[in-house]
Design a protein around this motif. Structure first.
Motif, PDB file in Angstrom:
ATOM      1  N   ALA A 184      95.829   2.383  63.002  1.00  0.00           N
ATOM      2  CA  ALA A 184      96.418   1.757  61.816  1.00  0.00           C
ATOM      3  C   ALA A 184      96.517   2.758  60.672  1.00  0.00           C
ATOM      4  O   ALA A 184      97.522   2.781  59.945  1.00  0.00           O
ATOM      5  CB  ALA A 184      95.602   0.541  61.393  1.00  0.00           C
ATOM      6  N   TRP A 185      95.499   3.609  60.491  1.00  0.00           N
ATOM      7  CA  TRP A 185      95.553   4.637  59.444  1.00  0.00           C
ATOM      8  C   TRP A 185      96.683   5.624  59.715  1.00  0.00           C
ATOM      9  O   TRP A 185      97.402   6.041  58.803  1.00  0.00           O
ATOM     10  CB  TRP A 185      94.230   5.392  59.345  1.00  0.00           C
ATOM     11  CG  TRP A 185      93.232   4.726  58.482  1.00  0.00           C
ATOM     12  CD1 TRP A 185      92.133   4.044  58.893  1.00  0.00           C
ATOM     13  CD2 TRP A 185      93.232   4.645  57.053  1.00  0.00           C
ATOM     14  NE1 TRP A 185      91.454   3.552  57.809  1.00  0.00           N
ATOM     15  CE2 TRP A 185      92.102   3.912  56.671  1.00  0.00           C
ATOM     16  CE3 TRP A 185      94.085   5.116  56.064  1.00  0.00           C
ATOM     17  CZ2 TRP A 185      91.804   3.641  55.342  1.00  0.00           C
ATOM     18  CZ3 TRP A 185      93.770   4.852  54.734  1.00  0.00           C
ATOM     19  CH2 TRP A 185      92.653   4.128  54.392  1.00  0.00           C
ATOM     20  N   ILE A 186      96.856   6.012  60.984  1.00  0.00           N
ATOM     21  CA  ILE A 186      97.930   6.953  61.327  1.00  0.00           C
ATOM     22  C   ILE A 186      99.291   6.318  61.071  1.00  0.00           C
ATOM     23  O   ILE A 186     100.183   6.949  60.487  1.00  0.00           O
ATOM     24  CB  ILE A 186      97.787   7.432  62.781  1.00  0.00           C
ATOM     25  CG1 ILE A 186      96.548   8.322  62.907  1.00  0.00           C
ATOM     26  CG2 ILE A 186      99.030   8.178  63.245  1.00  0.00           C
ATOM     27  CD1 ILE A 186      96.186   8.694  64.330  1.00  0.00           C
ATOM     28  N   LEU A 187      99.463   5.058  61.487  1.00  0.00           N
ATOM     29  CA  LEU A 187     100.739   4.374  61.245  1.00  0.00           C
ATOM     30  C   LEU A 187     101.009   4.207  59.752  1.00  0.00           C
ATOM     31  O   LEU A 187     102.125   4.471  59.284  1.00  0.00           O
ATOM     32  CB  LEU A 187     100.751   3.012  61.932  1.00  0.00           C
ATOM     33  CG  LEU A 187     100.935   3.025  63.439  1.00  0.00           C
ATOM     34  CD1 LEU A 187     100.774   1.623  64.007  1.00  0.00           C
ATOM     35  CD2 LEU A 187     102.287   3.590  63.805  1.00  0.00           C
ATOM     36  N   LEU A 188     100.004   3.760  59.015  1.00  0.00           N
ATOM     37  CA  LEU A 188     100.168   3.606  57.566  1.00  0.00           C
ATOM     38  C   LEU A 188     100.460   4.957  56.921  1.00  0.00           C
ATOM     39  O   LEU A 188     101.331   5.064  56.053  1.00  0.00           O
ATOM     40  CB  LEU A 188      98.915   2.981  56.952  1.00  0.00           C
ATOM     41  CG  LEU A 188      98.999   2.654  55.467  1.00  0.00           C
ATOM     42  CD1 LEU A 188     100.007   1.534  55.227  1.00  0.00           C
ATOM     43  CD2 LEU A 188      97.632   2.249  54.940  1.00  0.00           C
ATOM     44  N   GLY A 189      99.760   6.005  57.366  1.00  0.00           N
ATOM     45  CA  GLY A 189      99.994   7.349  56.835  1.00  0.00           C
ATOM     46  C   GLY A 189     101.384   7.861  57.135  1.00  0.00           C
ATOM     47  O   GLY A 189     102.032   8.466  56.280  1.00  0.00           O
ATOM     48  N   LEU A 190     101.861   7.615  58.352  1.00  0.00           N
ATOM     49  CA  LEU A 190     103.206   8.046  58.726  1.00  0.00           C
ATOM     50  C   LEU A 190     104.258   7.358  57.878  1.00  0.00           C
ATOM     51  O   LEU A 190     105.153   8.004  57.321  1.00  0.00           O
ATOM     52  CB  LEU A 190     103.460   7.752  60.207  1.00  0.00           C
ATOM     53  CG  LEU A 190     104.874   8.044  60.713  1.00  0.00           C
ATOM     54  CD1 LEU A 190     105.178   9.518  60.593  1.00  0.00           C
ATOM     55  CD2 LEU A 190     105.023   7.590  62.145  1.00  0.00           C
ATOM     56  N   ILE A 191     104.130   6.060  57.744  1.00  0.00           N
ATOM     57  CA  ILE A 191     105.099   5.292  56.955  1.00  0.00           C
ATOM     58  C   ILE A 191     105.032   5.709  55.484  1.00  0.00           C
ATOM     59  O   ILE A 191     106.059   5.957  54.845  1.00  0.00           O
ATOM     60  CB  ILE A 191     104.862   3.779  57.127  1.00  0.00           C
ATOM     61  CG1 ILE A 191     105.144   3.361  58.571  1.00  0.00           C
ATOM     62  CG2 ILE A 191     105.735   2.985  56.168  1.00  0.00           C
ATOM     63  CD1 ILE A 191     104.623   1.990  58.928  1.00  0.00           C
ATOM     64  N   ALA A 192     103.822   5.796  54.938  1.00  0.00           N
ATOM     65  CA  ALA A 192     103.654   6.162  53.527  1.00  0.00           C
ATOM     66  C   ALA A 192     104.138   7.582  53.261  1.00  0.00           C
ATOM     67  O   ALA A 192     104.795   7.844  52.250  1.00  0.00           O
ATOM     68  CB  ALA A 192     102.194   6.023  53.107  1.00  0.00           C
TER      69      ALA A 192
END
Length: 84
Positions: free
Chosen positions: A5-13
C-alpha cells in the motif's frame, strides 16, 4: 498500511506530484521513492498542523502524500541543482 500500500500510494503521489510541479517524471523508481518520502513528510507536517496525517489508503492520505511529494520533489531539485 502494508508495504504494498505504501508503494502504491508513493507511486501515485510521486506521479501526480511531479506532474503538478511540471517536473516531468523522475523515472519510475525515483517517483516511487519521492512519493513515499512525500507521504512521510506530508504525514508529519499534516499531523503536526492539523492533527491528522496519512490514515490509510484513501483520498485524504493521497492528498497529504501528493503535497508531501511536491515538497520532496522541490527539495530533490534544490539538492541536485536541476531546474523545475
Amino acid at each position: 498500511m502494508g508495504i504494498i500500500a505504501w508503494i502504491l500510494l508513493g507511486l501515485i503521489a510521486g506521479f501526480i506530484g511531479s506532474r503538478l510541479m511540471g517536473a516531468g517524471g523522475q523515472g519510475l523508481l525515483m517517483d516511487i521513492v519521492l512519493g513515499i518520502v512525500g507521504a512521510i513528510v506530508g504525514g508529519f507536517i499534516f499531523s503536526a498542523v492539523l492533527g491528522v496525517g496519512v490514515t490509510g489508503f484513501n483520498l485524504w492520505s493521497l492528498v497529504v502524500a501528493v503535497i508531501g511529494a511536491m515538497i520532496a520533489i522541490w527539495g530533490y531539485h534544490q539538492i541536485t541543482g536541476k531546474r523545475l
